[in-house]
Design an enzyme around this catalytic site. Structure first.
Site, PDB file in Angstrom:
ATOM      1  NE  ARG A  51       0.158   1.310   3.458  1.00 38.05           N
ATOM      2  CZ  ARG A  51       1.116   2.174   3.633  1.00 38.05           C
ATOM      3  NH1 ARG A  51       2.202   1.939   3.759  1.00 38.05           N
ATOM      4  NH2 ARG A  51       0.793   3.389   3.770  1.00 38.05           N
ATOM      5  N   GLY A  52       0.207   2.564  -0.153  1.00 35.90           N
ATOM      6  CA  GLY A  52       1.161   3.672  -0.274  1.00 35.90           C
ATOM      7  C   GLY A  52       1.119   3.923  -1.830  1.00 35.90           C
ATOM      8  CB  ALA A  53       0.585   6.884  -3.665  1.00 35.70           C
ATOM      9  NE  ARG A  88      -6.182   0.695  -1.545  1.00 35.77           N
ATOM     10  CZ  ARG A  88      -5.695   1.241  -0.582  1.00 35.77           C
ATOM     11  NH1 ARG A  88      -4.100   1.142  -0.468  1.00 35.77           N
ATOM     12  NH2 ARG A  88      -6.105   2.159   0.403  1.00 35.77           N
ATOM     13  CG  ASP A 241      -2.936   7.979  -0.940  1.00 35.62           C
ATOM     14  OD1 ASP A 241      -2.950   8.836  -0.002  1.00 35.62           O
ATOM     15  OD2 ASP A 241      -2.755   6.871  -1.190  1.00 35.62           O
ATOM     16  CG  ASN A 251      -2.030  11.572   2.665  1.00 42.87           C
ATOM     17  OD1 ASN A 251      -1.546  10.857   1.790  1.00 42.87           O
ATOM     18  ND2 ASN A 251      -1.935  12.066   3.981  1.00 42.87           N
ATOM     19  CE  LYS A 252      -5.230   5.880   4.471  1.00 42.94           C
ATOM     20  NZ  LYS A 252      -6.135   5.029   3.623  1.00 42.94           N
TER      21      LYS A 252
HETATM   22  O1  MRU Z   1      -4.561   3.305   2.118  1.00 41.34           O
HETATM   23  P1  MRU Z   1      -2.907   3.359   2.066  1.00 41.34           P
HETATM   24  O2  MRU Z   1      -2.036   2.750   3.074  1.00 41.34           O
HETATM   25  O3  MRU Z   1      -2.368   2.790   0.789  1.00 41.34           O
HETATM   26  O4  MRU Z   1      -3.034   5.042   2.088  1.00 41.34           O
HETATM   27  C1  MRU Z   1      -1.595   5.751   1.984  1.00 41.34           C
HETATM   28  C2  MRU Z   1      -1.687   7.021   2.451  1.00 41.34           C
HETATM   29  O5  MRU Z   1      -2.759   7.485   2.600  1.00 41.34           O
HETATM   30  C3  MRU Z   1      -0.443   7.649   3.077  1.00 41.34           C
HETATM   31  O6  MRU Z   1      -1.040   8.743   3.750  1.00 41.34           O
HETATM   32  C4  MRU Z   1       0.391   8.359   2.159  1.00 41.34           C
HETATM   33  O7  MRU Z   1       0.701   9.613   2.362  1.00 41.34           O
HETATM   34  C5  MRU Z   1       0.334   8.437   0.804  1.00 41.34           C
HETATM   35  S1  MRU Z   1       1.306   7.455   0.013  1.00 41.34           S
HETATM   36  C6  MRU Z   1       3.125   7.789   0.367  1.00 41.34           C
END
Ligand code: MRU
Length: 366
Positions: A51-53, A88, A241, A251-252
């Site tokens: 996970r993570g963009a 996703r 993201d 972002n999250k």
């Molecule tokens: O749902 P995830 O764990 O894939 O989301 C990741 C995020 O939102 C992180 O905050 C992140 O900043 C983005 S990826 C570097």
């Protein structure tokens, strides 16, 4: 980065086999998993084993290479891209990597595609590492400036979710400048938002900072505003993201509230991202698709038991519905600056175009 003192990346290949760190097991178990087919990669992305963009983008590229190794015909490539794209919706690096792979493969004869697919996936992974290193270098002066302004250490940095090396191929985005500052001996301390419901902060960011000896404290998601009011946060750095061409940042979930609190308290709020996270096709962040995940991620929680097992427990009354929005959008006006691999930009169309001038003509032509 290092695990138990040994250098590792989040994804790598050995010949025609792809390996990942299964992030659903962290911080309680360190497990490496082999992915043999594109469907395995799709599952790993959907289940958040990766996970993570930036890492989602690199994983998708390797997923395409695995698909092409099995069947290099046009229809098979399109089917693999559709399978991976459906995993996703929010991180735009996924679409970016799939488009890149299709662009590299489709002009070639089918018999030339497999070797090119592996080579291009490797390049995408290497380019991500280079971007993260550059983000670290461009972000470092911001931490140095915070130290100079404060006049004493430690620099107190708040981060949300996990935008460290586990979210990329190596180094990370938001945490990359922090690792570099730590390497340079700058005294710092990181406030780690736990980041409900999947707890990427409590489980992943805390784990990787701990592995590298970076001082940190895990806080509940609601504590950041209080700490900012008390002058306990010198700057915030988060990842992204998807960032629009005008600088709105997805972002999250919870990032927006931290940006609001930072704005109210005069705390600089930085967003670190590679350019593969910029969606040049949209300006308005309200057009970013926001992932909604299973309600059980809110109503239940998993953790380690005293006997070393992993258990899932229910938090909510059995009859209470729960909603699980994965991301939110922070408007550009709340972002102090974007830290990219080309430098630090104002979160605006002009700010981004100053760093990526090659996009100017393309945007004008759209
Ligand atoms: O749902 P995830 O764990 O894939 O989301 C990741 C995020 O939102 C992180 O905050 C992140 O900043 C983005 S990826 C570097």
């Amino acid at each position: 980065m290092k695990v138990g003192g040994r250098a590792m990346r989040t994804i790598w290949r050995e010949g025609a086999a792809v390996f990942i760190i299964d992030q659903t097991q962290l911080p309680h178990r360190f497990a490496v998993k082999a992915l043999a087919r594109a469907a395995d990669v799709a599952h790993a992305i959907r289940a958040m084993e990766v996970r993570g963009a930036p890492l989602i983008g690199a994983a998708a590229a390797y997923g395409m290479a695995l698909a092409v190794a099995e069947d290099a015909r046009d229809a098979a490539i399109e089917a693999a891209a559709a399978l991976l794209l459906a995993t996703r919706p929010t991180a735009v690096n996924l679409r970016w990597a799939l488009d890149d792979m299709r662009g590299a493969l489709m002009p070639l004869a089918p018999e030339a595609r497999a070797s090119r697919a592996w080579a291009r996936a490797d390049e995408i992974a290497e380019e991500d590492v280079a971007s993260s290193r550059a983000i670290a270098a461009h972000g470092l002066p911001l931490i140095e400036a915070a130290l100079a302004k404060k006049g004493r250490g430690p620099v107190e940095i708040l981060t949300h979710c996990n935008a460290g090396w586990l979210a990329a191929v190596d180094w990370g985005t938001a945490l990359a400048p922090i690792y570099l500052a730590h390497e340079h001996g700058i005294p710092l301390h990181v406030w780690v938002d736990e980041t409900r419901p999947r707890n990427q902060g409590a489980s992943l960011t805390a784990w990787e900072l701990g592995e590298h000896g970076v001082p940190h404290t895990v806080i509940v998601d609601n504590a950041g505003g209080h700490l900012m009011q008390r002058g306990r946060v010198d700057l915030a750095i988060v990842g992204s993201d998807r960032t629009t061409a005008a600088g709105d940042v997805a972002n999250k979930i919870g990032t927006y509230l931290k940006a609001l609190a930072a704005c109210d308290n005069g705390v600089p709020f930085y967003v670190a991202l590679p350019s593969s996270t910029i969606d040049w096709t949209i300006e308005d962040g309200s057009r970013i698709p926001i992932e909604e995940r299973d309600a059980s991620e809110v109503s239940e929680i998993a953790g380690a038991t005293a006997d070393g097992g992993i258990a899932r427990v229910r938090l909510t009354p059995a009859g209470s519905p729960a909603a699980n929005y994965g991301f939110d959008v922070t408007p550009a006006r709340l972002v102090t600056a974007l830290i990219t691999e080309r430098g630090v930009a104002k979160a605006s169309r002009e700010g981004l175009l100053a760093l990526f001038p090659e996009r100017r003509s393309r945007l004008a032509g759209e």
